[in-house]
Design a protein around this motif. Structure first.
Motif, PDB file in Angstrom:
ATOM      1  N   GLN A 173      -1.346   2.336 -39.764  1.00  0.00           N
ATOM      2  CA  GLN A 173      -1.648   1.088 -39.060  1.00  0.00           C
ATOM      3  C   GLN A 173      -1.425  -0.121 -39.965  1.00  0.00           C
ATOM      4  O   GLN A 173      -0.842  -1.126 -39.547  1.00  0.00           O
ATOM      5  CB  GLN A 173      -3.096   1.078 -38.584  1.00  0.00           C
ATOM      6  CG  GLN A 173      -3.398   2.024 -37.467  1.00  0.00           C
ATOM      7  CD  GLN A 173      -4.841   1.885 -37.050  1.00  0.00           C
ATOM      8  OE1 GLN A 173      -5.175   1.000 -36.289  1.00  0.00           O
ATOM      9  NE2 GLN A 173      -5.690   2.754 -37.575  1.00  0.00           N
ATOM     10  N   ARG A 174      -1.880  -0.017 -41.201  1.00  0.00           N
ATOM     11  CA  ARG A 174      -1.702  -1.137 -42.127  1.00  0.00           C
ATOM     12  C   ARG A 174      -0.228  -1.343 -42.448  1.00  0.00           C
ATOM     13  O   ARG A 174       0.243  -2.474 -42.577  1.00  0.00           O
ATOM     14  CB  ARG A 174      -2.497  -0.893 -43.399  1.00  0.00           C
ATOM     15  CG  ARG A 174      -3.995  -0.977 -43.179  1.00  0.00           C
ATOM     16  CD  ARG A 174      -4.698  -0.734 -44.480  1.00  0.00           C
ATOM     17  NE  ARG A 174      -4.347   0.589 -44.992  1.00  0.00           N
ATOM     18  CZ  ARG A 174      -5.209   1.561 -45.212  1.00  0.00           C
ATOM     19  NH1 ARG A 174      -6.477   1.354 -44.997  1.00  0.00           N
ATOM     20  NH2 ARG A 174      -4.821   2.722 -45.667  1.00  0.00           N
ATOM     21  N   ALA A 175       0.537  -0.238 -42.567  1.00  0.00           N
ATOM     22  CA  ALA A 175       1.969  -0.358 -42.832  1.00  0.00           C
ATOM     23  C   ALA A 175       2.686  -1.017 -41.655  1.00  0.00           C
ATOM     24  O   ALA A 175       3.585  -1.831 -41.843  1.00  0.00           O
ATOM     25  CB  ALA A 175       2.569   1.023 -43.109  1.00  0.00           C
ATOM     26  N   PHE A 176       2.276  -0.681 -40.440  1.00  0.00           N
ATOM     27  CA  PHE A 176       2.858  -1.302 -39.253  1.00  0.00           C
ATOM     28  C   PHE A 176       2.564  -2.796 -39.238  1.00  0.00           C
ATOM     29  O   PHE A 176       3.430  -3.615 -38.931  1.00  0.00           O
ATOM     30  CB  PHE A 176       2.308  -0.614 -37.999  1.00  0.00           C
ATOM     31  CG  PHE A 176       2.995  -0.998 -36.739  1.00  0.00           C
ATOM     32  CD1 PHE A 176       4.280  -0.568 -36.478  1.00  0.00           C
ATOM     33  CD2 PHE A 176       2.359  -1.793 -35.803  1.00  0.00           C
ATOM     34  CE1 PHE A 176       4.925  -0.921 -35.309  1.00  0.00           C
ATOM     35  CE2 PHE A 176       2.985  -2.158 -34.629  1.00  0.00           C
ATOM     36  CZ  PHE A 176       4.279  -1.722 -34.385  1.00  0.00           C
ATOM     37  N   SER A 177       1.352  -3.170 -39.605  1.00  0.00           N
ATOM     38  CA  SER A 177       0.979  -4.578 -39.685  1.00  0.00           C
ATOM     39  C   SER A 177       1.778  -5.289 -40.773  1.00  0.00           C
ATOM     40  O   SER A 177       2.215  -6.428 -40.590  1.00  0.00           O
ATOM     41  CB  SER A 177      -0.516  -4.699 -39.956  1.00  0.00           C
ATOM     42  OG  SER A 177      -0.888  -6.030 -40.161  1.00  0.00           O
ATOM     43  N   LEU A 178       1.982  -4.639 -41.908  1.00  0.00           N
ATOM     44  CA  LEU A 178       2.762  -5.232 -42.989  1.00  0.00           C
ATOM     45  C   LEU A 178       4.225  -5.418 -42.580  1.00  0.00           C
ATOM     46  O   LEU A 178       4.866  -6.383 -43.000  1.00  0.00           O
ATOM     47  CB  LEU A 178       2.672  -4.372 -44.248  1.00  0.00           C
ATOM     48  CG  LEU A 178       1.335  -4.407 -44.982  1.00  0.00           C
ATOM     49  CD1 LEU A 178       1.265  -3.320 -46.034  1.00  0.00           C
ATOM     50  CD2 LEU A 178       1.093  -5.771 -45.589  1.00  0.00           C
ATOM     51  N   LEU A 179       4.751  -4.517 -41.768  1.00  0.00           N
ATOM     52  CA  LEU A 179       6.118  -4.682 -41.270  1.00  0.00           C
ATOM     53  C   LEU A 179       6.240  -5.941 -40.422  1.00  0.00           C
ATOM     54  O   LEU A 179       7.227  -6.669 -40.514  1.00  0.00           O
ATOM     55  CB  LEU A 179       6.550  -3.468 -40.447  1.00  0.00           C
ATOM     56  CG  LEU A 179       7.047  -2.260 -41.203  1.00  0.00           C
ATOM     57  CD1 LEU A 179       7.421  -1.154 -40.241  1.00  0.00           C
ATOM     58  CD2 LEU A 179       8.228  -2.612 -42.069  1.00  0.00           C
ATOM     59  N   GLU A 192       6.638  -7.793 -44.948  1.00  0.00           N
ATOM     60  CA  GLU A 192       6.431  -7.230 -46.285  1.00  0.00           C
ATOM     61  C   GLU A 192       6.859  -5.763 -46.279  1.00  0.00           C
ATOM     62  O   GLU A 192       6.048  -4.849 -46.186  1.00  0.00           O
ATOM     63  CB  GLU A 192       4.970  -7.385 -46.684  1.00  0.00           C
ATOM     64  CG  GLU A 192       4.533  -8.829 -46.747  1.00  0.00           C
ATOM     65  CD  GLU A 192       3.084  -8.987 -47.148  1.00  0.00           C
ATOM     66  OE1 GLU A 192       2.543  -8.064 -47.778  1.00  0.00           O
ATOM     67  OE2 GLU A 192       2.509 -10.029 -46.809  1.00  0.00           O
ATOM     68  N   PHE A 193       8.168  -5.549 -46.394  1.00  0.00           N
ATOM     69  CA  PHE A 193       8.734  -4.211 -46.259  1.00  0.00           C
ATOM     70  C   PHE A 193       8.396  -3.311 -47.444  1.00  0.00           C
ATOM     71  O   PHE A 193       8.122  -2.124 -47.262  1.00  0.00           O
ATOM     72  CB  PHE A 193      10.248  -4.305 -46.061  1.00  0.00           C
ATOM     73  CG  PHE A 193      10.628  -5.104 -44.852  1.00  0.00           C
ATOM     74  CD1 PHE A 193      10.366  -4.624 -43.586  1.00  0.00           C
ATOM     75  CD2 PHE A 193      11.213  -6.345 -44.976  1.00  0.00           C
ATOM     76  CE1 PHE A 193      10.702  -5.349 -42.451  1.00  0.00           C
ATOM     77  CE2 PHE A 193      11.561  -7.078 -43.862  1.00  0.00           C
ATOM     78  CZ  PHE A 193      11.301  -6.586 -42.602  1.00  0.00           C
ATOM     79  N   ALA A 194       8.418  -3.852 -48.645  1.00  0.00           N
ATOM     80  CA  ALA A 194       8.091  -3.041 -49.829  1.00  0.00           C
ATOM     81  C   ALA A 194       6.627  -2.617 -49.800  1.00  0.00           C
ATOM     82  O   ALA A 194       6.305  -1.463 -50.124  1.00  0.00           O
ATOM     83  CB  ALA A 194       8.395  -3.817 -51.099  1.00  0.00           C
ATOM     84  N   ALA A 195       5.748  -3.520 -49.400  1.00  0.00           N
ATOM     85  CA  ALA A 195       4.322  -3.176 -49.320  1.00  0.00           C
ATOM     86  C   ALA A 195       4.079  -2.144 -48.223  1.00  0.00           C
ATOM     87  O   ALA A 195       3.239  -1.256 -48.377  1.00  0.00           O
ATOM     88  CB  ALA A 195       3.487  -4.425 -49.064  1.00  0.00           C
ATOM     89  N   ALA A 196       4.825  -2.252 -47.127  1.00  0.00           N
ATOM     90  CA  ALA A 196       4.696  -1.266 -46.048  1.00  0.00           C
ATOM     91  C   ALA A 196       5.153   0.110 -46.519  1.00  0.00           C
ATOM     92  O   ALA A 196       4.533   1.121 -46.190  1.00  0.00           O
ATOM     93  CB  ALA A 196       5.501  -1.702 -44.831  1.00  0.00           C
ATOM     94  N   PHE A 197       6.224   0.152 -47.315  1.00  0.00           N
ATOM     95  CA  PHE A 197       6.702   1.435 -47.838  1.00  0.00           C
ATOM     96  C   PHE A 197       5.694   2.035 -48.801  1.00  0.00           C
ATOM     97  O   PHE A 197       5.478   3.248 -48.793  1.00  0.00           O
ATOM     98  CB  PHE A 197       8.055   1.256 -48.530  1.00  0.00           C
ATOM     99  CG  PHE A 197       8.629   2.543 -49.039  1.00  0.00           C
ATOM    100  CD1 PHE A 197       9.252   3.423 -48.178  1.00  0.00           C
ATOM    101  CD2 PHE A 197       8.526   2.876 -50.370  1.00  0.00           C
ATOM    102  CE1 PHE A 197       9.772   4.625 -48.641  1.00  0.00           C
ATOM    103  CE2 PHE A 197       9.042   4.064 -50.848  1.00  0.00           C
ATOM    104  CZ  PHE A 197       9.671   4.942 -49.980  1.00  0.00           C
ATOM    105  N   GLU A 198       5.086   1.209 -49.639  1.00  0.00           N
ATOM    106  CA  GLU A 198       4.071   1.718 -50.566  1.00  0.00           C
ATOM    107  C   GLU A 198       2.847   2.230 -49.818  1.00  0.00           C
ATOM    108  O   GLU A 198       2.220   3.198 -50.231  1.00  0.00           O
ATOM    109  CB  GLU A 198       3.655   0.623 -51.540  1.00  0.00           C
ATOM    110  CG  GLU A 198       4.696   0.293 -52.572  1.00  0.00           C
ATOM    111  CD  GLU A 198       4.271  -0.826 -53.485  1.00  0.00           C
ATOM    112  OE1 GLU A 198       3.060  -1.118 -53.552  1.00  0.00           O
ATOM    113  OE2 GLU A 198       5.151  -1.409 -54.147  1.00  0.00           O
ATOM    114  N   MET A 199       2.498   1.562 -48.727  1.00  0.00           N
ATOM    115  CA  MET A 199       1.326   1.955 -47.959  1.00  0.00           C
ATOM    116  C   MET A 199       1.563   3.276 -47.221  1.00  0.00           C
ATOM    117  O   MET A 199       0.710   4.160 -47.229  1.00  0.00           O
ATOM    118  CB  MET A 199       0.988   0.847 -46.954  1.00  0.00           C
ATOM    119  CG  MET A 199      -0.252   1.093 -46.145  1.00  0.00           C
ATOM    120  SD  MET A 199      -1.769   1.103 -47.099  1.00  0.00           S
ATOM    121  CE  MET A 199      -1.766  -0.546 -47.767  1.00  0.00           C
TER     122      MET A 199
END
Length: 99
Positions: free
Chosen positions: A33-39, A43-50
């Motif tokens: 969910q947080r990665a989807f929100s980051l997308l 913030e693609f790099a942060a979404a990938f890390e998440m």
């Protein structure tokens, strides 16, 4: 303006992980969910890390949706490839969380 309202809506209504709440350990889906929100925030790099599998799950869902309406050559191979890569990323990320 509408995108920022949507992002605020997403962040304020995220579901808690019941596995983490009751047992104290992450589940394989923790962070999606947080990665989807980051997308949505760009913030693609942060979404990938998440949650690395977010970059294979979203195309998989889009392809499954398109496959219902259009005839796509080699659709079974594409679906299987996206599913296998998603499972590998989910399990790999889950294992790395414990190391």
């Amino acid at each position: 303006m509408y995108l920022s309202t949507f992002i605020f809506f997403l962040e304020s209504y995220m579901l808690p992980c019941l596995n983490k709440k009751f047992f104290g350990i992450d589940c394989p889906g923790c962070g999606a969910q947080r990665a989807f929100s980051l997308l949505f925030q760009g913030e693609f790099a942060a979404a990938f890390e998440m949650y690395p599998a977010i970059f294979t799950i979203i195309p998989l869902l889009g392809f499954l949706l398109a496959d219902n309406f259009f005839t796509i050559k080699y659709s079974n191979k594409i679906i299987i490839t996206l599913m296998v890569s998603s499972v590998v990323l989910i399990l790999g990320n889950y294992i790395l969380k414990f190391l």
